[in-house]
Every structure is written in structure tokens, then in C-alpha cells.
Design an enzyme around this catalytic site. Structure first.
Site, PDB file in Angstrom:
ATOM      1  N   CYS A  34       0.820  -1.218   0.000  1.00 16.20           N
ATOM      2  CA  CYS A  34       0.000   0.000   0.000  1.00 16.20           C
ATOM      3  C   CYS A  34       0.849   1.261   0.000  1.00 16.20           C
ATOM      4  O   CYS A  34       0.439   2.298  -0.499  1.00 16.20           O
ATOM      5  CB  CYS A  34      -0.913   0.024   1.221  1.00 16.20           C
ATOM      6  SG  CYS A  34      -2.062  -1.323   1.247  1.00 16.20           S
ATOM      7  N   CYS A  51      16.619   1.322  -9.471  1.00 11.70           N
ATOM      8  CA  CYS A  51      15.806   0.665 -10.501  1.00 11.70           C
ATOM      9  C   CYS A  51      15.014   1.753 -11.227  1.00 11.70           C
ATOM     10  O   CYS A  51      15.345   2.932 -11.133  1.00 11.70           O
ATOM     11  CB  CYS A  51      14.891  -0.403  -9.893  1.00 11.70           C
ATOM     12  SG  CYS A  51      13.530   0.268  -8.933  1.00 11.70           S
TER      13      CYS A  51
END
Lengths: 353, 79
Positions: A182, A320
Site C-alpha cells: 500500500c 531501478c
């Protein structure tokens, strides 16, 4: 028991005084006092569950308030379980509350869970979910699973009457999960209340014996299309051969164990030629398209097999595309290796390349 | 073949429901997964992905037909 208080549910067909008495005699542990745990606790308290255990180390934060509506602005920074128990005991003075201001861990799980009849898994991370599962399988306790993703929720009754366990739903990955939580992905305030309340209903059904529990079935609720899917799940005997807990489960992803740096900090470090190891955890294909000049490429999925290539004497920066996979990589390095200083590039390469 | 994508797989395929053509002959779930991975490479990165056929959990060996309904069910952790 105050029969006047519970008159409306006692008169329900198939419920009656015996079911109410069973609620009164029951002990339920709710793991997590957040989005799922607060509504679940609220209704279990309301219907007259005799003993409710609440376990969560978190304190109330501003970003909890849209979905954890029992908490308010002046309570920010206070213990969730303490505030919740205090409020609910005013609502129902007969309920016995037991608060654990800690996270569930392999060290405390067996001692705590063995005190209860049923567990509600209202946690927010995979590690705790597997820990709840393994503990309940070892102790032969049913548990009520609930989890969220964006506008979707999942509910199931697990380890009940030879039904499936959480490992039958989802075999444990050998890698840090690549499913956003979340914190990364967001959640709409209403959804946890819906799923947490479903968990409360299933808990009540198990305690009272009323109705058909969601055992052997995974309920998936898609609130965007308002569709309910009920998927039949099978118990796999190999998932019940657990003889002891693992020494570690993944740590809660929602806690901020991983230090973050932003793109400008990384650029500054580069300019002052700070010694560090930059690890790009994207796939080789993504890496070959474009990458930070001094970065080495170890895709997230290869990390458990290749972390020995990393120089742990230098600070490590994981990177990333968006900052999500690299956060998992950073968490993995902290938990599973001797790495001391690990930083995640927040926001990822999409902001700089 | 009708594919229902839940959780992160919905983000990857782009929609809750989609039609996926595996030809007229029945195929195994393993083959179907390979076909889906080729069309949606990000699915391959999921370390756990459960599959249901006609609302029942299936294994890699389960055979699916063109008229079957296949659900992609990744674990979700939020709470």
C-alpha cells in the site's frame, strides 16, 4: 452477559443465546491495528467477543487517517493498539482487551497466538502473513486472511477444518516479493474497512458455527467493477508439514528500514567522487537500454545468487526504474547479507535518465 | 480464452478482462503462462502467481480450452 444489549442478534434465526455465549467466551487475536484491523476490532467488540488481543508496534501517522478513521489528528504519534483498546473499551466495557505494543515475530508468535482461539491476519506485509500462517498451522488455529491491492481485496478462512492454508493460496517466493504494497501503490480509504468487516463476519461465523465459512474459497472483491469472485482453493498436504517456525520471515515492508536518497544527492555524491557501489536491479534488457554510468547490473531476481559480487566495504546504492524493486533489493541486502550502509534511490532512474 | 487479471497482473495486462488467443486446441496452464509471458513480459517477473480455471485453483498441468475462463491471482499484501 447483557441480553438486552445483544437482543437484536440473539433473535437472529440460527443464532440465539448459545451463539452469543460462544462470542462471549471466545478469544480473538487481531494481528495489525491498521486499515484492516481497526474496523475488524470495532465490530468484534460491538458484537460481544469476550477477549480481543491487539498486536502492532506502529504509531498513528497522518497518512493513516483516511482509512483508519477511529484515529484522529491529535493522536498522531500515539500507539495504535493503546488508542484502539482505549476507545473500544469505552464502547463495550465488558470486552477484555490485551495489547501487545510490538510486531509479531518468530520469537513471540507461538507464545502469543497460543492464548487465542482464532487469529485475524490484518497485517500489511508478506513476512507477517507467512509467520501468522506457520504459527497457526503449528498451533492448529484457524485464521481469517484479508489483504488489499489498489481497489481490490481478498478474504479467506484458512487452516480451518482441514481446509487450505495461506501457503496453498500462495507458495512462498524465494525472493523478496515484487508485489507493491500500500505504501508504494496506494489504497482508497473505504476498501480496508470493507475487507476488515468481511474478516469480522467470517470470525463471527467460525466462533458461532452460523453459516458457511469461506474455507476452501478465496473471495476476491473488485470494487471498481463491484464484482465478487469466489475461487475454490485446495488444501495441499505438503503445506501442513511445518514442524517449527523459520528463524526469520521478511520484515514489514511498510516500516522504513531502508534509507533513501534522492536523485540530487546521488548526483552530488558522484560529483565529489564519493566511493560507493551502485547496483542497478532492473533486468538486463532494461539496463542495456540506458543506465547510470558507474552502475553494475544485478537484476533483483538474481540478487540472492550474486550478492557476493558486491563490495560490502563501500556504501551501497540500489537503483531501478521507479525505486520500488530497488527498495526490496536494499531490504534484502540489509536482512540477508553483511551490508551495513544501503541506500535506495527514491523515485528511481525515471527521474534522471 | 477469457483472462481475468487481478492485483498487479491487472496493471500489467492493462485490464480486468481480456481475450487471449491460444488457438483452437487445448493447452496446458504451463503453455498458457508461456504465451502470456511472451505477450506481457513483466508477468514473468512475478515470483508467485496462482492460476484458477473456471473459478478453481489449477496447476501447471491443468488443461484449458478456448471456452474456459482463466484467472491470474497474484498475492497481495496491503492492509
Amino acid at each position: 452477559m447483557n441480553q438486552e444489549r445483544y437482543a437484536k442478534q440473539i433473535k437472529l434465526k440460527g443464532f440465539g443465546l448459545p451463539a452469543q455465549q460462544r462470542l462471549q467466551d471466545s478469544k480473538v487475536l487481531i494481528v495489525g491495528a491498521g486499515g484492516l484491523g481497526t474496523p475488524c476490532a470495532q465490530y468484534l467488540n460491538g458484537v460481544g467477543v469476550g477477549t480481543i488481543g491487539l498486536i502492532d508496534e506502529d504509531v498513528i501517522s497522518l497518512s493513516n487517517l483516511p482509512r483508519q478513521t477511529l484515529f484522529n489528528e491529535v493522536e498522531i504519534g500515539l500507539s495504535k493498539v493503546e488508542v484502539l483498546a482505549k476507545k473500544l473499551s469505552i464502547q463495550n466495557t465488558a470486552t477484555h482487551f490485551i495489547c501487545y505494543k510490538t510486531f509479531l515475530t518468530p520469537v513471540n508468535a507461538i507464545a502469543i497466538i497460543s492464548e487465542y482461539d482464532i487469529v485475524v491476519d490484518a497485517s500489511d506485509n508478506f513476512g507477517t502473513r507467512y509467520l501468522v500462517n506457520d504459527s497457526c498451522v503449528l498451533l492448529n488455529k484457524p485464521f481469517i486472511y484479508g489483504a488489499l491491492y489498489s481497489f481490490e481485496g481478498q478474504v479467506s478462512v484458512l487452516n480451518y477444518n482441514n481446509g487450505p492454508s495461506y501457503r496453498c493460496l500462495f507458495p512462498e517466493p524465494t525472493m523478496p516479493s515484487n508485489i507493491p504494497n500500500c505504501d508504494d501503490n496506494g489504497v482508497l480509504g473505504v476498501l480496508p474497512a470493507l475487507i476488515g468487516t468481511y474478516q469480522a463476519i467470517e470470525t463471527i461465523k467460525i466462533i458461532t458455527g452460523v453459516g458457511m465459512p469461506l474455507s476452501g474459497q478465496l473471495l476476491i472483491i473488485d470494487t471498481l467493477s463491484q464484482t465478487h469472485f469466489k475461487i475454490t482453493v485446495y488444501a495441499k498436504p505438503e503445506n501442513f508439514l511445518i514442524t517449527q517456525l523459520k528463524s526469520t520471515y521478511m520484515v514489514p515492508e511498510c516500516t522504513m528500514l531502508v534509507s533513501s536518497i534522492d536523485a540530487s544527492t546521488l548526483k552530488e555524491w558522484q560529483q565529489v567522487e564519493k566511493k560507493m557501489t551502485l547496483i542497478d536491479v532492473r533486468t538486463a534488457t532494461e539496463f542495456s537500454t540506458a543506465h547510470w554510468p558507474s552502475a553494475i547490473n544485478i537484476p533483483l531476481i538474481d540478487l540472492p545468487f550474486r550478492y557476493s559480487e558486491i563490495d560490502f566495504n563501500l556504501p551501497i546504492v540500489t537503483i531501478c526504474q521507479t525505486g520500488s524493486r530497488s527498495k526490496q533489493a536494499a531490504l534484502y541486502l540489509i536482512k540477508e547479507t553483511v551490508a551495513q550502509q544501503v541506500f535506495n534511490l527514491q523515485g528511481g532512474l525515471q527521474l534522471i535518465l | 480464452m477469457k483472462i481475468i487479471s487481478f492485483g498487479i497482473t491487472k496493471d500489467i495486462t492493462g485490464s480486468l478482462l481480456l481475450d487471449f488467443n491460444m488457438g483452437e486446441n487445448p493447452v496446458s496452464i504451463a503453455d498458457l503462462k508461456e504465451g502470456l509471458f511472451n505477450k506481457y513480459p513483466k508477468l514473468r517477473g512475478l515470483s508467485t502467481l496462482s492460476i484458477a480455471v473456471n473459478n478453481k485453483y489449477a496447476t501447471n498441468e491443468t488443461i484449458v480450452h478456448n471456452q474456459d475462463e482463466v484467472a491470474l491471482i497474484p498475492p497481495v499484501s496491503g492492509g
